[in-house]
Design a protein around this motif. Structure first.
Motif, mmCIF file in Angstrom:
data_model
loop_
_atom_site.group_PDB
_atom_site.id
_atom_site.type_symbol
_atom_site.label_atom_id
_atom_site.label_comp_id
_atom_site.label_asym_id
_atom_site.label_seq_id
_atom_site.Cartn_x
_atom_site.Cartn_y
_atom_site.Cartn_z
ATOM 1 N N MET A 1 0.857 -1.189 0.000
ATOM 2 C CA MET A 1 0.000 0.000 0.000
ATOM 3 C C MET A 1 0.892 1.237 0.000
ATOM 4 O O MET A 1 1.204 1.795 1.044
ATOM 5 N N LYS A 2 1.310 1.623 -1.200
ATOM 6 C CA LYS A 2 2.221 2.748 -1.315
ATOM 7 C C LYS A 2 1.565 3.890 -2.090
ATOM 8 O O LYS A 2 0.965 3.670 -3.143
ATOM 9 N N ILE A 3 1.713 5.085 -1.555
ATOM 10 C CA ILE A 3 1.197 6.267 -2.221
ATOM 11 C C ILE A 3 1.941 7.494 -1.709
ATOM 12 O O ILE A 3 2.260 7.579 -0.516
ATOM 13 N N SER A 4 2.273 8.389 -2.618
ATOM 14 C CA SER A 4 2.933 9.633 -2.227
ATOM 15 C C SER A 4 1.841 10.671 -1.967
ATOM 16 O O SER A 4 1.323 11.293 -2.898
ATOM 17 N N LEU A 5 1.501 10.846 -0.703
ATOM 18 C CA LEU A 5 0.407 11.749 -0.352
ATOM 19 C C LEU A 5 0.707 13.197 -0.721
ATOM 20 O O LEU A 5 -0.206 13.962 -1.031
ATOM 21 N N VAL A 6 1.989 13.566 -0.701
ATOM 22 C CA VAL A 6 2.339 14.954 -1.020
ATOM 23 C C VAL A 6 2.051 15.301 -2.477
ATOM 24 O O VAL A 6 1.967 16.472 -2.839
ATOM 25 N N ARG A 7 1.912 14.251 -3.311
ATOM 26 C CA ARG A 7 1.640 14.491 -4.729
ATOM 27 C C ARG A 7 0.150 14.603 -5.035
ATOM 28 O O ARG A 7 -0.234 14.910 -6.164
ATOM 29 N N ASN A 34 -13.565 1.647 16.808
ATOM 30 C CA ASN A 34 -13.087 2.458 17.933
ATOM 31 C C ASN A 34 -11.567 2.543 18.031
ATOM 32 O O ASN A 34 -11.024 2.805 19.117
ATOM 33 N N HIS A 35 -10.880 2.338 16.929
ATOM 34 C CA HIS A 35 -9.421 2.426 16.965
ATOM 35 C C HIS A 35 -9.002 3.896 17.075
ATOM 36 O O HIS A 35 -9.558 4.758 16.388
ATOM 37 N N PRO A 36 -8.033 4.207 17.928
ATOM 38 C CA PRO A 36 -7.606 5.607 18.113
ATOM 39 C C PRO A 36 -7.078 6.273 16.839
ATOM 40 O O PRO A 36 -7.174 7.489 16.686
ATOM 41 N N LEU A 37 -6.525 5.486 15.918
ATOM 42 C CA LEU A 37 -6.030 6.082 14.676
ATOM 43 C C LEU A 37 -7.174 6.634 13.819
ATOM 44 O O LEU A 37 -7.008 7.633 13.124
ATOM 45 N N VAL A 38 -8.322 5.977 13.902
ATOM 46 C CA VAL A 38 -9.481 6.470 13.158
ATOM 47 C C VAL A 38 -9.936 7.805 13.737
ATOM 48 O O VAL A 38 -10.246 8.751 13.004
ATOM 49 N N SER A 39 -9.942 7.897 15.047
ATOM 50 C CA SER A 39 -10.304 9.159 15.706
ATOM 51 C C SER A 39 -9.318 10.261 15.347
ATOM 52 O O SER A 39 -9.706 11.417 15.114
ATOM 53 N N ALA A 40 -8.036 9.909 15.293
ATOM 54 C CA ALA A 40 -7.008 10.891 14.941
ATOM 55 C C ALA A 40 -7.210 11.389 13.510
ATOM 56 O O ALA A 40 -7.078 12.582 13.230
ATOM 57 N N LEU A 189 -2.720 9.498 8.066
ATOM 58 C CA LEU A 189 -3.018 8.519 7.021
ATOM 59 C C LEU A 189 -1.875 7.527 6.860
ATOM 60 O O LEU A 189 -2.102 6.316 6.708
ATOM 61 N N LYS A 190 -0.636 8.014 6.883
ATOM 62 C CA LYS A 190 0.524 7.123 6.772
ATOM 63 C C LYS A 190 0.551 6.105 7.911
ATOM 64 O O LYS A 190 0.809 4.912 7.694
ATOM 65 N N SER A 191 0.288 6.574 9.125
ATOM 66 C CA SER A 191 0.267 5.664 10.280
ATOM 67 C C SER A 191 -0.814 4.608 10.109
ATOM 68 O O SER A 191 -0.624 3.424 10.448
ATOM 69 N N TYR A 192 -1.944 5.039 9.574
ATOM 70 C CA TYR A 192 -3.066 4.129 9.354
ATOM 71 C C TYR A 192 -2.701 3.075 8.314
ATOM 72 O O TYR A 192 -2.948 1.874 8.508
ATOM 73 N N PHE A 193 -2.093 3.520 7.220
ATOM 74 C CA PHE A 193 -1.686 2.579 6.171
ATOM 75 C C PHE A 193 -0.614 1.615 6.683
ATOM 76 O O PHE A 193 -0.619 0.426 6.332
#
Length: 235
Positions: A1-7, A34-40, A189-193
């Protein structure tokens, strides 16, 4: 799951984040409930959504420039009339025109070439001087009351629009910068991926990973189909 979010463009990043959050909240995958990353992500996306389309400045610059031009025209017209009239020795009240022109000269004959702030300061003093009873009488005698009121009105209009612009710009600058908010959303998003990638072979996560991976692919394809979006963004 690779993506350059800055682009990704601002719009594509917002769309991806929205889809990722909706997917996590769909109820289809209990492992992420209820995962904290989703809340973040929700928190950072809400902040991003609020400001990513905002203008960096108020957009009132055109109005300010127009108001300044109108002020300049009114000022130059009155000044030009006095300058021409005072040169006619046989004209009625020629001396009054000379005296009023000297008032203009006292505060500078090129106010329209000054910066906004400098011109405003000098125009304020000029108007105050012209409003003194002895000068007001001269203006009336020369039938210049309407022209003087026009100059004063245009000056006051400029001051109001300029003040509105300053206030609007101040309000915008008090908001967190869009680039900082974007970076926060990208990090979440990166942490989630990364979490999904680490867990993709664990029971209950396989289909979830595959589903999210399709959303990421769609975002990459959207970016690739837009030449403008292939450039790093710094909104």
């Amino acid at each position: 799951m690779k993506i350059s979010l800055v682009r990704l463009s601002t719009k594509d990043l917002a769309t991806l984040a929205q889809r990722i959050i909706s997917n996590a909240q769909s109820g289809k995958y209990p492992v992420i409930s209820n995962h904290p990353l989703v809340s973040a992500m929700q928190t950072s996306y809400a902040a991003y959504d609020e400001v990513y389309t905002k203008q960096i400045y108020s957009g009132k610059g055109v109005d300010v420039a127009q108001a300044d031009r109108e002020r300049d025209v009114a000022y130059k017209n009155l000044k030009a009339f006095l300058n021409g009239y005072r040169k006619l020795p046989t004209a009625v009240n020629q001396q009054l025109a000379e005296e009023l022109y000297q008032v203009f000269k006292q505060f500078g004959l090129g106010l329209e070439r000054l910066s906004y702030s400098s011109q405003t300061a000098q125009m304020k003093k000029l108007i105050e001087e012209l409003e003194r009873s002895e000068n007001a009488q001269k203006i009336t005698a020369l039938s210049l009351t309407a022209a003087f009121n026009e100059m004063k009105s245009k000056h006051e209009t400029f001051e109001q629009i300029f003040a509105d612009q300053a206030e609007a710009n101040a309000d915008l600058r008090q908001m967190s910068s869009a680039s900082a908010i974007r970076k926060d959303l990208e990090e979440n998003l990166k942490s989630y991926f990364n979490l999904l990638t680490a867990m993709k072979n664990v029971s209950g996560w396989e289909l979830f990973y595959s589903d999210v991976n399709e959303l990421v692919k769609a975002a990459k394809n959207s970016s690739g189909n837009d030449k403008e979006n292939n450039q790093p963004k710094s909104e």
